[in-house]
Enzyme design. Structure first.
Site, PDB file in Angstrom:
ATOM      1  N   SER A 143     104.494   0.539  26.459  1.00 10.97           N
ATOM      2  CA  SER A 143     105.721   1.138  26.347  1.00 10.97           C
ATOM      3  C   SER A 143     106.505   0.688  27.774  1.00 10.97           C
ATOM      4  CB  SER A 143     105.617   2.662  26.312  1.00 10.97           C
ATOM      5  OG  SER A 143     107.115   3.119  26.074  1.00 10.97           O
ATOM      6  N   TYR A 156     103.081  11.463  29.220  1.00 18.15           N
ATOM      7  CA  TYR A 156     103.105  10.235  28.295  1.00 18.15           C
ATOM      8  C   TYR A 156     103.067   8.988  29.055  1.00 18.15           C
ATOM      9  CZ  TYR A 156     105.483   7.061  24.685  1.00 18.15           C
ATOM     10  OH  TYR A 156     105.582   5.974  23.941  1.00 18.15           O
TER      11      TYR A 156
HETATM   12  N1  LIG Z   1     109.444   4.312  19.156  1.00 14.18           N
HETATM   13  C1  LIG Z   1     109.525   3.855  20.407  1.00 14.18           C
HETATM   14  O1  LIG Z   1     110.986   4.059  20.966  1.00 14.18           O
HETATM   15  C2  LIG Z   1     108.483   3.500  21.011  1.00 14.18           C
HETATM   16  C3  LIG Z   1     108.453   3.093  22.267  1.00 14.18           C
HETATM   17  C4  LIG Z   1     107.441   2.675  23.041  1.00 14.18           C
HETATM   18  C5  LIG Z   1     106.185   2.878  22.648  1.00 14.18           C
HETATM   19  N2  LIG Z   1     106.147   3.363  21.274  1.00 14.18           N
HETATM   20  C6  LIG Z   1     104.878   3.557  20.641  1.00 14.18           C
HETATM   21  O2  LIG Z   1     104.611   3.111  19.802  1.00 14.18           O
HETATM   22  C7  LIG Z   1     103.516   3.502  18.971  1.00 14.18           C
HETATM   23  C8  LIG Z   1     104.106   4.016  17.469  1.00 14.18           C
HETATM   24  O3  LIG Z   1     104.949   5.135  17.586  1.00 14.18           O
HETATM   25  P1  LIG Z   1     106.102   5.181  16.584  1.00 14.18           P
HETATM   26  O4  LIG Z   1     107.417   4.988  17.462  1.00 14.18           O
HETATM   27  O5  LIG Z   1     106.234   4.123  15.366  1.00 14.18           O
HETATM   28  O6  LIG Z   1     106.240   6.633  16.133  1.00 14.18           O
HETATM   29  P2  LIG Z   1     105.848   7.159  14.721  1.00 14.18           P
HETATM   30  O7  LIG Z   1     107.013   6.979  13.798  1.00 14.18           O
HETATM   31  O8  LIG Z   1     106.013   8.682  14.892  1.00 14.18           O
HETATM   32  O9  LIG Z   1     104.552   6.955  14.344  1.00 14.18           O
HETATM   33  C9  LIG Z   1     103.544   7.208  15.124  1.00 14.18           C
HETATM   34  C10 LIG Z   1     102.237   6.928  14.070  1.00 14.18           C
HETATM   35  O10 LIG Z   1     101.035   7.231  14.819  1.00 14.18           O
HETATM   36  C11 LIG Z   1     100.072   7.827  13.794  1.00 14.18           C
HETATM   37  N3  LIG Z   1      99.106   8.896  14.517  1.00 14.18           N
HETATM   38  C12 LIG Z   1      99.576   9.843  15.320  1.00 14.18           C
HETATM   39  N4  LIG Z   1      98.718  10.513  15.663  1.00 14.18           N
HETATM   40  C13 LIG Z   1      97.517  10.096  14.969  1.00 14.18           C
HETATM   41  C14 LIG Z   1      96.097  10.233  15.136  1.00 14.18           C
HETATM   42  N5  LIG Z   1      95.645  11.428  15.659  1.00 14.18           N
HETATM   43  N6  LIG Z   1      95.220   9.432  14.157  1.00 14.18           N
HETATM   44  C15 LIG Z   1      95.738   8.488  13.582  1.00 14.18           C
HETATM   45  N7  LIG Z   1      97.243   8.107  13.518  1.00 14.18           N
HETATM   46  C16 LIG Z   1      97.982   8.929  14.274  1.00 14.18           C
HETATM   47  C17 LIG Z   1     101.101   8.327  12.910  1.00 14.18           C
HETATM   48  O11 LIG Z   1     100.383   8.786  11.712  1.00 14.18           O
HETATM   49  P3  LIG Z   1      99.873  10.130  11.080  1.00 14.18           P
HETATM   50  O12 LIG Z   1     100.636  11.150  11.563  1.00 14.18           O
HETATM   51  O13 LIG Z   1     100.040   9.720   9.532  1.00 14.18           O
HETATM   52  O14 LIG Z   1      98.533  10.197  11.489  1.00 14.18           O
HETATM   53  C18 LIG Z   1     102.056   7.367  12.639  1.00 14.18           C
HETATM   54  O15 LIG Z   1     101.712   6.424  11.973  1.00 14.18           O
HETATM   55  C19 LIG Z   1     103.073   4.696  19.518  1.00 14.18           C
HETATM   56  O16 LIG Z   1     101.944   4.349  20.424  1.00 14.18           O
HETATM   57  C20 LIG Z   1     104.188   5.018  20.532  1.00 14.18           C
HETATM   58  O17 LIG Z   1     103.746   5.639  21.976  1.00 14.18           O
HETATM   59  C21 LIG Z   1     107.206   3.746  20.567  1.00 14.18           C
END
Ligand SMILES: NC(=O)c1ccc[n+]([C@@H]2O[C@H](COP(=O)([O-])OP(=O)(O)OC[C@H]3O[C@@H](n4cnc5c(N)ncnc54)[C@H](OP(=O)(O)O)[C@@H]3O)[C@@H](O)[C@H]2O)c1
Length: 248
Positions: A143, A156
């Site tokens: 990130s 985080y």
């Molecule tokens: N969106 C942003 O602005 C942003 C920016 C920088 C980095 N990121 C990173 O991108 C990645 C994806 O996040 P996102 O933004 O797409 O958020 P999101 O829509 O909340 O998706 C998160 C995903 O992680 C899964 N997850 C959470 N806990 C889990 C567990 N214990 N086991 C397996 N799966 C799990 C969730 O699936 P289930 O709940 O179904 O398990 C969901 O599919 C993360 O690592 C986040 O830190 C996001």
């Protein structure tokens, strides 16, 4: 270039929403064969059916990345179904930000378990297979928070710094095995990530910020595809991107 994606077997953790889901859709249109992991099985099953109906190939495997055995089973399911794993996208993550003085120690534990240990379990699950084949690509999601420390997201940020550190060490250690390692570091992208913030004040602030600047999740999917589609002797080490409107 797209030819380097067609037929590749790609394991995606956190495929039930946001960045993982968008990447599954994009890679499927480019001909990748997918194994989708997440805890919400109904979501990844529906996504797999949708991709199938559109002519793609996808399997859904209920996976909690904090459970090492389940992550191993996810990778084994890919090997059983397709004979190989070419790419793992260690994407599952949570962001329950809160000031340290609120001592949300359970949330600190969960962030470490999902964001760091979950990535390590993904790496451990694919390494023997990729080392034996002398081929493979491990993509870890960090990130902007892996480059900057931004309170109240201190814990985080620490987890995302850790992802960058272990990805760089992985890259160096895996050069004899021809295994590529990529870090993808997004800025604000519109997903469900803010739903993991339990602190009402922080959640409100983050939601307002995302409403102002966040870009669609296909931005991330294209970055992942760019890293995968390179020739085998080219390793895109890191992609850091932000919305044009994001200053910090
Ligand atoms: N969106 C942003 O602005 C942003 C920016 C920088 C980095 N990121 C990173 O991108 C990645 C994806 O996040 P996102 O933004 O797409 O958020 P999101 O829509 O909340 O998706 C998160 C995903 O992680 C899964 N997850 C959470 N806990 C889990 C567990 N214990 N086991 C397996 N799966 C799990 C969730 O699936 P289930 O709940 O179904 O398990 C969901 O599919 C993360 O690592 C986040 O830190 C996001």
């Amino acid at each position: 270039m797209g030819q380097n994606i067609k037929g590749k077997v790609v394991v995606i953790t956190g495929a039930s929403s946001g960045l993982g889901e968008a990447t599954a859709r994009h890679l499927s249109t480019l001909g990748a064969r997918l194994i989708l992991g997440a805890r919400r099985l109904e979501r990844i099953e529906a996504l797999a059916s949708e991709l199938h109906a559109a002519g793609g190939s996808a399997l859904a495997v209920k996976t909690d990345v904090t459970n090492r055995t389940e992550v191993e089973a996810l990778v084994q399911a890919a090997i059983d179904a397709y004979g190989q794993v070419d790419v793992i996208l260690n994407n599952a993550g949570i962001m329950p930000q809160a000031p340290l003085e609120k001592r949300q120690v359970d949330e600190w534990d969960r962030q470490i378990d999902v964001n760091i240990k979950g990535v390590l379990y993904g790496i451990a699950a694919v390494l023997p297979h990729m080392q034996a084949r002398k081929s493979g690509h491990i993509i870890n999601v960090s990130s902007v928070a892996g480059h900057k420390v931004l309170p109240p997201g201190t814990v985080y940020c620490a987890t995302k710094h850790a992802v960058r550190a272990l990805s760089e060490g992985l890259r160096m250690e895996m050069t004899p095995y021809n295994i590529r390692s990529t870090i993808v570091s997004p800025g604000a992208v519109a997903t469900e990530l803010n739903n993991s913030i339990s602190d009402p004040e922080v959640a409100e602030g983050m939601k307002a910020f995302y409403q102002q600047v966040a870009i669609p999740a296909d931005s991330f999917a294209r970055a992942v595809a760019f890293a995968i589609e390179q020739p085998a002797d080219v390793d895109i080490n890191e992609i850091l991107f932000r919305p044009t409107a994001q200053e910090v």
